[in-house]
Scaffold this motif. Structure first.
Motif, mmCIF file in Angstrom:
data_model
loop_
_atom_site.group_PDB
_atom_site.id
_atom_site.type_symbol
_atom_site.label_atom_id
_atom_site.label_comp_id
_atom_site.label_asym_id
_atom_site.label_seq_id
_atom_site.Cartn_x
_atom_site.Cartn_y
_atom_site.Cartn_z
ATOM 1 N N ALA A 1 45.907 24.280 -31.030
ATOM 2 C CA ALA A 1 45.586 25.700 -31.215
ATOM 3 C C ALA A 1 44.099 25.948 -30.975
ATOM 4 N N TYR A 2 43.251 25.063 -31.495
ATOM 5 C CA TYR A 2 41.806 25.163 -31.298
ATOM 6 C C TYR A 2 41.463 25.161 -29.808
ATOM 7 N N SER A 3 42.067 24.239 -29.064
ATOM 8 C CA SER A 3 41.795 24.150 -27.628
ATOM 9 C C SER A 3 42.264 25.387 -26.876
ATOM 10 N N ASN B 1 37.189 22.065 -25.950
ATOM 11 C CA ASN B 1 37.667 20.886 -26.652
ATOM 12 C C ASN B 1 36.538 20.111 -27.328
ATOM 13 N N ALA B 2 35.407 20.738 -27.545
ATOM 14 C CA ALA B 2 34.281 20.055 -28.194
ATOM 15 C C ALA B 2 34.542 19.957 -29.693
ATOM 16 N N TYR C 1 35.632 26.636 -36.380
ATOM 17 C CA TYR C 1 36.932 27.216 -36.044
ATOM 18 C C TYR C 1 37.868 27.135 -37.246
ATOM 19 N N ALA C 2 37.941 25.965 -37.865
ATOM 20 C CA ALA C 2 38.864 25.745 -38.981
ATOM 21 C C ALA C 2 38.530 26.618 -40.180
ATOM 22 N N ILE D 1 37.634 14.306 -36.745
ATOM 23 C CA ILE D 1 38.465 14.579 -35.572
ATOM 24 C C ILE D 1 38.289 13.480 -34.528
ATOM 25 N N SER D 2 37.053 13.065 -34.284
ATOM 26 C CA SER D 2 36.803 11.985 -33.324
ATOM 27 C C SER D 2 37.482 10.691 -33.762
#
Length: 92
Positions: free
Chosen positions: A39-41, A47-48, A55-56, A74-75
């Protein structure tokens, strides 16, 4: 409050049974995180991972506990995904 984009992505994920397929391939917790990242992408057209926490904080999330994860989380999460998990998801 859920946004229109969230509701569209949620509907598409349910119609395509992505939540079930993701859960089967990656596990319960990863299911929500994967949908959140997708959803973020889509919503941000990027995609950073460094911008994901912002965003969250401002968008509804698919994760059950609605936690705002850091960019390093996330990484690490993406790095932890095994090739056989990816292939299992693609096979489904």
């Amino acid at each position: 409050m859920k946004t229109g984009a969230y509701m569209i992505i949620d509907k598409a994920a349910k119609d395509l049974e992505l939540d079930t397929k993701l859960q089967d391939s990656f596990g319960t917790k990863a299911n929500g995180i994967m949908l959140d990242l997708a959803a973020y992408s889509i919503i941000t057209e990027g995609n950073a991972a460094q911008y994901y926490p912002d965003y969250a904080y401002n968008h509804p999330l698919f994760t059950s506990d609605m936690k705002c994860y850091s960019d390093s989380f996330i990484s690490d999460f993406l790095r932890s995904i095994k090739e056989n998990q990816r292939q299992d998801f693609l096979d489904q």
